[in-house]
Motif scaffolding. Structure first.
Motif, mmCIF file in Angstrom:
data_model
loop_
_atom_site.group_PDB
_atom_site.id
_atom_site.type_symbol
_atom_site.label_atom_id
_atom_site.label_comp_id
_atom_site.label_asym_id
_atom_site.label_seq_id
_atom_site.Cartn_x
_atom_site.Cartn_y
_atom_site.Cartn_z
ATOM 1 N N VAL A 1 0.869 -1.181 0.000
ATOM 2 C CA VAL A 1 0.000 0.000 0.000
ATOM 3 C C VAL A 1 0.906 1.230 0.000
ATOM 4 C CG1 VAL A 1 -1.752 1.298 1.295
ATOM 5 C CG2 VAL A 1 -1.861 -1.204 1.235
ATOM 6 N N ALA A 2 0.525 2.239 -0.757
ATOM 7 C CA ALA A 2 1.314 3.478 -0.812
ATOM 8 C C ALA A 2 1.377 4.144 0.559
ATOM 9 C CB ALA A 2 0.682 4.439 -1.819
ATOM 10 N N VAL A 3 2.480 4.822 0.836
ATOM 11 C CA VAL A 3 2.621 5.615 2.056
ATOM 12 C C VAL A 3 2.606 7.084 1.644
ATOM 13 C CG1 VAL A 3 4.121 6.184 4.015
ATOM 14 C CG2 VAL A 3 3.912 3.797 3.230
ATOM 15 N N ALA A 4 1.723 7.862 2.265
ATOM 16 C CA ALA A 4 1.543 9.262 1.869
ATOM 17 C C ALA A 4 2.819 10.075 2.118
ATOM 18 C CB ALA A 4 0.377 9.871 2.645
ATOM 19 N N HIS A 5 3.119 10.979 1.213
ATOM 20 C CA HIS A 5 4.243 11.923 1.319
ATOM 21 C C HIS A 5 5.590 11.227 1.460
ATOM 22 C CE1 HIS A 5 0.742 14.288 2.163
ATOM 23 N NE2 HIS A 5 0.612 13.771 3.373
ATOM 24 N N ARG A 6 5.698 9.986 1.045
ATOM 25 C CA ARG A 6 6.975 9.290 1.151
ATOM 26 C C ARG A 6 7.161 8.416 -0.066
ATOM 27 N NH1 ARG A 6 8.359 6.191 6.665
ATOM 28 N NH2 ARG A 6 7.715 7.789 8.122
ATOM 29 N N PHE B 1 1.913 1.840 12.783
ATOM 30 C CA PHE B 1 2.765 2.650 11.902
ATOM 31 C C PHE B 1 2.008 3.849 11.353
ATOM 32 C CE2 PHE B 1 3.660 3.581 7.423
ATOM 33 C CZ PHE B 1 4.963 4.063 7.520
ATOM 34 N N GLY B 2 0.756 3.608 10.948
ATOM 35 C CA GLY B 2 -0.003 4.692 10.330
ATOM 36 C C GLY B 2 -1.459 4.310 10.151
ATOM 37 N N VAL B 3 -2.212 5.216 9.527
ATOM 38 C CA VAL B 3 -3.654 5.009 9.352
ATOM 39 C C VAL B 3 -4.052 5.395 7.930
ATOM 40 C CG1 VAL B 3 -4.252 5.286 11.786
ATOM 41 C CG2 VAL B 3 -4.153 7.297 10.320
ATOM 42 N N ALA B 4 -5.144 4.788 7.449
ATOM 43 C CA ALA B 4 -5.592 5.029 6.080
ATOM 44 C C ALA B 4 -7.107 4.900 6.023
ATOM 45 C CB ALA B 4 -4.931 4.023 5.129
ATOM 46 N N VAL B 5 -7.652 5.255 4.861
ATOM 47 C CA VAL B 5 -9.073 5.043 4.603
ATOM 48 C C VAL B 5 -9.201 3.811 3.709
ATOM 49 C CG1 VAL B 5 -11.227 6.085 3.829
ATOM 50 C CG2 VAL B 5 -9.315 7.551 4.518
ATOM 51 N N GLY B 6 -10.096 2.913 4.079
ATOM 52 C CA GLY B 6 -10.317 1.728 3.259
ATOM 53 C C GLY B 6 -11.799 1.512 3.015
ATOM 54 N N ILE B 7 -12.101 0.635 2.066
ATOM 55 C CA ILE B 7 -13.496 0.241 1.804
ATOM 56 C C ILE B 7 -13.570 -1.283 1.914
ATOM 57 C CG2 ILE B 7 -15.441 0.313 0.204
ATOM 58 C CD1 ILE B 7 -14.096 2.729 -1.160
ATOM 59 N N ILE C 1 -1.342 5.278 3.137
ATOM 60 C CA ILE C 1 -1.211 5.251 4.601
ATOM 61 C C ILE C 1 -0.538 6.533 5.075
ATOM 62 C CG2 ILE C 1 -0.095 4.079 6.543
ATOM 63 C CD1 ILE C 1 -0.331 1.461 4.852
ATOM 64 N N HIS C 2 -1.193 7.176 6.025
ATOM 65 C CA HIS C 2 -0.635 8.374 6.664
ATOM 66 C C HIS C 2 0.209 7.909 7.852
ATOM 67 C CE1 HIS C 2 -0.638 12.240 8.819
ATOM 68 N NE2 HIS C 2 -1.005 11.550 9.876
ATOM 69 N N PRO C 3 1.549 8.065 7.798
ATOM 70 C CA PRO C 3 2.353 7.605 8.935
ATOM 71 C C PRO C 3 2.094 8.498 10.146
ATOM 72 C CG PRO C 3 3.729 8.098 6.998
ATOM 73 C CD PRO C 3 2.374 8.675 6.751
ATOM 74 N N LEU C 4 1.888 7.902 11.307
ATOM 75 C CA LEU C 4 1.667 8.701 12.522
ATOM 76 C C LEU C 4 2.996 9.291 12.988
ATOM 77 C CD1 LEU C 4 -0.778 6.474 14.637
ATOM 78 C CD2 LEU C 4 -1.331 8.515 13.301
ATOM 79 N N GLU C 5 2.969 10.565 13.303
ATOM 80 C CA GLU C 5 4.151 11.208 13.892
ATOM 81 C C GLU C 5 4.330 10.676 15.313
ATOM 82 O OE1 GLU C 5 5.958 13.302 12.182
ATOM 83 O OE2 GLU C 5 4.588 13.611 10.495
ATOM 84 N N ALA C 6 5.542 10.832 15.848
ATOM 85 C CA ALA C 6 5.853 10.269 17.174
ATOM 86 C C ALA C 6 4.838 10.696 18.231
ATOM 87 C CB ALA C 6 7.263 10.673 17.579
#
Ligand code: MN
Length: 232
Positions: free
Chosen positions: A14-19, A103-109, A142-147
């Motif tokens: 799955v793609a990782v946003a902004h990376r 690691f991160g969160v995303a929108v899914g269907i 996937i939006h990676p969660l910041e620390a």
């Protein structure tokens, strides 16, 4: 190294946003009935312990894709969901520690062949035919969660079909929040990096038609966009 009798299937990602990176998927877990209004529309009405089912990892579809109308169904439903992407393994994780495993969160269907699911329920059979078919898991980046970023606890979640909003809820309406889901799921299964967890859908699920275009959104995340081809 033992020779493979044929080339292994490529790993689902799955793609990782902004990376410039992708998230390798191991398993997909899904939570059933996690918003009260949706539990009611499906005929249930209790804060039962969450229950889980799986989809195969290769059911993932990248946002922006067009998929064929799935076979064997006349009643294909959309369920927009927050997806947790596990980045650290764990077993029997305590809810207060759950954040460290994400690691991160995303929108899914969670695409559902509702007719097959209902038939399975009636016959007391497993849900695979209704839930775990090919291309049944579209996921946005996937939006990676910041620390310092907590697990999402609120935020508008919507799904529109051909620009008409069909599902409109808030993550705050989840019966089991993200940390509780991870705690409960990890008592049944050892979570590994690469696991995705679909956390349930708000009310408003409904049937789709060939040619439909879906957009699932959660405040602050990349949307997931999916088109269904125009022919059955
Ligand atoms: Mn679902």
């Amino acid at each position: 190294m033992v020779e493979l009798v044929f080339p292994a299937a490529p790993h689902t990602t799955v793609a990782v946003a902004h990376r410039d990176a992708v998230f390798p998927v191991r398993r997909i877990y899904c939570v059933g009935r996690n918003y009260l209004a949706h539990a009611r529309e499906m005929g249930a009405d209790m804060r039962e312990p969450p229950f889980f089912f799986q989809k195969p990892a290769d059911a993932i579809v990248a946002s922006g894709s067009t998929i064929a109308w799935p076979p064997a169904t006349r009643n294909l439903h959309h369920e927009v969901e927050l997806v947790l992407a596990i980045g650290r393994p764990g077993f029997a994780i305590a809810a207060p520690d759950a954040r460290q495993h994400v690691f991160g969160v995303a929108v899914g269907i969670d695409l559902t062949r509702r007719d097959l699911q209902e038939a399975a329920k009636k016959a007391r059979q497993p849900w695979e035919s209704g839930k775990s078919f090919d291309a049944s898991a579209p996921v946005g980046a996937i939006h990676p969660l910041e620390a310092a970023e907590p697990l999402p606890g609120k935020g508008r979640i919507t799904l529109s079909v051909n620009d008409v909003v069909r599902q409109d809820g808030d993550l705050a309406e989840m019966i089991w929040d993200c940390a509780e889901i991870i705690a409960q799921l990890s008592r049944q299964f050892r979570l590994e990096a690469g696991d995705l967890v679909f956390t349930g859908t708000p009310a408003g699920v409904g049937p789709m038609q060939p040619g439909d275009r879906l957009v699932g959104r959660i405040e602050g995340l990349e949307p997931v966009v999916l088109s269904i081809s125009a022919t059955r």
